[in-house]
Design a protein around this motif. Sequence first.
Motif, PDB file in Angstrom:
ATOM      1  N   GLU A 227       0.790  -1.229   0.000  1.00 36.68           N
ATOM      2  CA  GLU A 227       0.000   0.000   0.000  1.00 36.68           C
ATOM      3  C   GLU A 227       0.823   1.281   0.000  1.00 36.68           C
ATOM      4  OE1 GLU A 227      -0.846   0.647   4.772  1.00 36.68           O
ATOM      5  OE2 GLU A 227      -2.237  -0.592   3.631  1.00 36.68           O
ATOM      6  N   HIS A 228       2.147   1.212   0.043  1.00 38.96           N
ATOM      7  CA  HIS A 228       2.938   2.430   0.223  1.00 38.96           C
ATOM      8  C   HIS A 228       2.779   3.405  -0.940  1.00 38.96           C
ATOM      9  CE1 HIS A 228       5.438  -0.616  -1.719  1.00 38.96           C
ATOM     10  NE2 HIS A 228       6.183   0.339  -2.250  1.00 38.96           N
ATOM     11  N   CYS A 229       2.762   2.917  -2.169  1.00 36.36           N
ATOM     12  CA  CYS A 229       2.567   3.819  -3.311  1.00 36.36           C
ATOM     13  C   CYS A 229       1.148   4.370  -3.332  1.00 36.36           C
ATOM     14  CB  CYS A 229       2.873   3.091  -4.609  1.00 36.36           C
ATOM     15  SG  CYS A 229       4.622   2.746  -4.865  1.00 36.36           S
ATOM     16  N   LEU A 230       0.185   3.541  -3.029  1.00 34.81           N
ATOM     17  CA  LEU A 230      -1.205   3.977  -2.961  1.00 34.81           C
ATOM     18  C   LEU A 230      -1.380   5.073  -1.919  1.00 34.81           C
ATOM     19  CD1 LEU A 230      -4.268   3.613  -3.621  1.00 34.81           C
ATOM     20  CD2 LEU A 230      -4.293   1.852  -1.831  1.00 34.81           C
ATOM     21  N   VAL A 231      -0.825   4.875  -0.726  1.00 36.50           N
ATOM     22  CA  VAL A 231      -0.931   5.874   0.335  1.00 36.50           C
ATOM     23  C   VAL A 231      -0.354   7.205  -0.122  1.00 36.50           C
ATOM     24  CG1 VAL A 231      -0.081   6.519   2.629  1.00 36.50           C
ATOM     25  CG2 VAL A 231      -0.955   4.213   2.227  1.00 36.50           C
ATOM     26  N   ASP A 232       0.796   7.174  -0.759  1.00 39.37           N
ATOM     27  CA  ASP A 232       1.447   8.406  -1.204  1.00 39.37           C
ATOM     28  C   ASP A 232       0.607   9.115  -2.259  1.00 39.37           C
ATOM     29  OD1 ASP A 232       4.024   9.994  -0.975  1.00 39.37           O
ATOM     30  OD2 ASP A 232       3.941   9.672  -3.134  1.00 39.37           O
ATOM     31  N   LEU A 233       0.072   8.374  -3.218  1.00 37.67           N
ATOM     32  CA  LEU A 233      -0.759   8.979  -4.253  1.00 37.67           C
ATOM     33  C   LEU A 233      -2.010   9.609  -3.659  1.00 37.67           C
ATOM     34  CD1 LEU A 233      -0.516   6.211  -6.995  1.00 37.67           C
ATOM     35  CD2 LEU A 233       0.417   8.533  -7.165  1.00 37.67           C
ATOM     36  N   LEU A 234      -2.661   8.900  -2.755  1.00 41.47           N
ATOM     37  CA  LEU A 234      -3.891   9.433  -2.158  1.00 41.47           C
ATOM     38  C   LEU A 234      -3.609  10.678  -1.323  1.00 41.47           C
ATOM     39  CD1 LEU A 234      -5.744   6.150  -1.094  1.00 41.47           C
ATOM     40  CD2 LEU A 234      -6.164   7.595  -3.102  1.00 41.47           C
ATOM     41  N   HIS A 235      -2.493  10.668  -0.605  1.00 42.62           N
ATOM     42  CA  HIS A 235      -2.134  11.855   0.187  1.00 42.62           C
ATOM     43  C   HIS A 235      -1.902  13.055  -0.718  1.00 42.62           C
ATOM     44  CE1 HIS A 235      -0.299  14.475   3.127  1.00 42.62           C
ATOM     45  NE2 HIS A 235       0.791  14.547   2.371  1.00 42.62           N
ATOM     46  N   ARG A 236      -1.116  12.870  -1.763  1.00 38.40           N
ATOM     47  CA  ARG A 236      -0.817  13.980  -2.670  1.00 38.40           C
ATOM     48  C   ARG A 236      -2.078  14.457  -3.391  1.00 38.40           C
ATOM     49  NH1 ARG A 236       4.880  14.305  -3.409  1.00 38.40           N
ATOM     50  NH2 ARG A 236       5.951  12.471  -2.572  1.00 38.40           N
ATOM     51  N   TRP A 237      -2.962  13.539  -3.711  1.00 41.67           N
ATOM     52  CA  TRP A 237      -4.241  13.913  -4.324  1.00 41.67           C
ATOM     53  C   TRP A 237      -5.097  14.716  -3.338  1.00 41.67           C
ATOM     54  CZ3 TRP A 237      -8.975  11.519  -2.650  1.00 41.67           C
ATOM     55  CH2 TRP A 237     -10.094  11.938  -3.370  1.00 41.67           C
ATOM     56  N   ARG A 238      -5.142  14.255  -2.095  1.00 39.73           N
ATOM     57  CA  ARG A 238      -5.992  14.909  -1.100  1.00 39.73           C
ATOM     58  C   ARG A 238      -5.537  16.331  -0.808  1.00 39.73           C
ATOM     59  NH1 ARG A 238      -5.787  11.110   2.377  1.00 39.73           N
ATOM     60  NH2 ARG A 238      -4.235  12.046   3.761  1.00 39.73           N
ATOM     61  N   ILE A 239      -4.223  16.600  -0.834  1.00 42.04           N
ATOM     62  CA  ILE A 239      -3.728  17.952  -0.543  1.00 42.04           C
ATOM     63  C   ILE A 239      -3.638  18.811  -1.802  1.00 42.04           C
ATOM     64  CG2 ILE A 239      -2.473  17.131   1.480  1.00 42.04           C
ATOM     65  CD1 ILE A 239       0.118  17.358  -0.131  1.00 42.04           C
ATOM     66  N   GLY A 240      -4.057  18.259  -2.949  1.00 42.41           N
ATOM     67  CA  GLY A 240      -4.117  19.056  -4.170  1.00 42.41           C
ATOM     68  C   GLY A 240      -2.862  19.038  -5.011  1.00 42.41           C
ATOM     69  N   GLU A 241      -1.893  18.202  -4.655  1.00 39.14           N
ATOM     70  CA  GLU A 241      -0.662  18.141  -5.431  1.00 39.14           C
ATOM     71  C   GLU A 241      -0.869  17.421  -6.760  1.00 39.14           C
ATOM     72  OE1 GLU A 241       3.672  16.055  -4.884  1.00 39.14           O
ATOM     73  OE2 GLU A 241       2.878  17.173  -3.167  1.00 39.14           O
ATOM     74  N   LEU A 242      -1.780  16.457  -6.780  1.00 38.99           N
ATOM     75  CA  LEU A 242      -2.146  15.765  -8.018  1.00 38.99           C
ATOM     76  C   LEU A 242      -3.502  16.293  -8.451  1.00 38.99           C
ATOM     77  CD1 LEU A 242      -1.101  12.092  -7.184  1.00 38.99           C
ATOM     78  CD2 LEU A 242       0.218  13.840  -8.402  1.00 38.99           C
TER      79      LEU A 242
END
Length: 287
Positions: free
Chosen positions: A101-116
């Motif tokens: 889940e480490h890549c998934l967690v990172d993607l979701l975090h960056r998406w949630r804060i607006g980076e993605l």
Amino acid sequence: MSNATHSATLLISAPDKKGLVAAIANFLMTYNANIMHADQHQDNVEGLFLMRVQWDLRGFTLPMDDFAAAFEPIAREHDMSWKVSLSSRKPRMAIFVSKYEHCLVDLLHRWRIGELDCDIPLVISNHEDCRRLVEFNDIPYHVIPVTKENKAEAEAEQFRLLEEAGVDLVVLARYMQVLSHEFVTRYPNKVINIHHSFLPAFDGAKPYHRAFARGVKLIGATSHYVTEDLDEGPIIEQEVTRISHRDEVDDLVQKGRDLEKVVLSRAVRWHLDQRILSYSNKTVIFD
């Protein structure tokens, strides 16, 4: 990015010759474009010109619905391949994941804060392990088990979900299944994978174990577009870290995970920002 919700981005590749930059700039200036960013690259070996140009749509007098018809004569004259995107339309990104889940967690975090800057309409997995994490982020989570016997049926269900969601990009966040020729054909240069090795070294399965057995001093991670040739698609981003004789396989795995999530997120962000042009199994990443 300043004015991001009011901009358009044009990606172009064409046989290299004089006057291409002037032709593109003059076209945009005809309609009062305020160019925000422009970057270009000439591949002298391939004889190819590649360009990314972004402009502010405020004050731009050509309606974007009419852009293709207006630009096509110039594109045809110079044998250009091109695509234009609007920053007001968020790409729709699906994530595929298995158990890690480490890549998934990172993607979701960056998406949630607006980076993605994208929408994530769904996550697809062949295991239940990441359900709570995904649903915590209010994203639908679909489990589609995959075996040798049901692979075609599983992919048919994946296609159905992706089409219903209007997905533009598929990100394999440590999804431990090989995609079929049909899958890759449906989404050319629209499937991004993370491989836990510095390709082309140690492609395929268990790269950390093979790196340990070889006694390497550097390990890496590679994000690339997926093609039907396993781990051989156009490389988008890579990173390495140093290891020592004291590191065991578990140490390599731990250090590698830090690389994997950063490398994958960079590649996804550049794709979403329309900064990548792919050709001859290579990529240009525009600044």
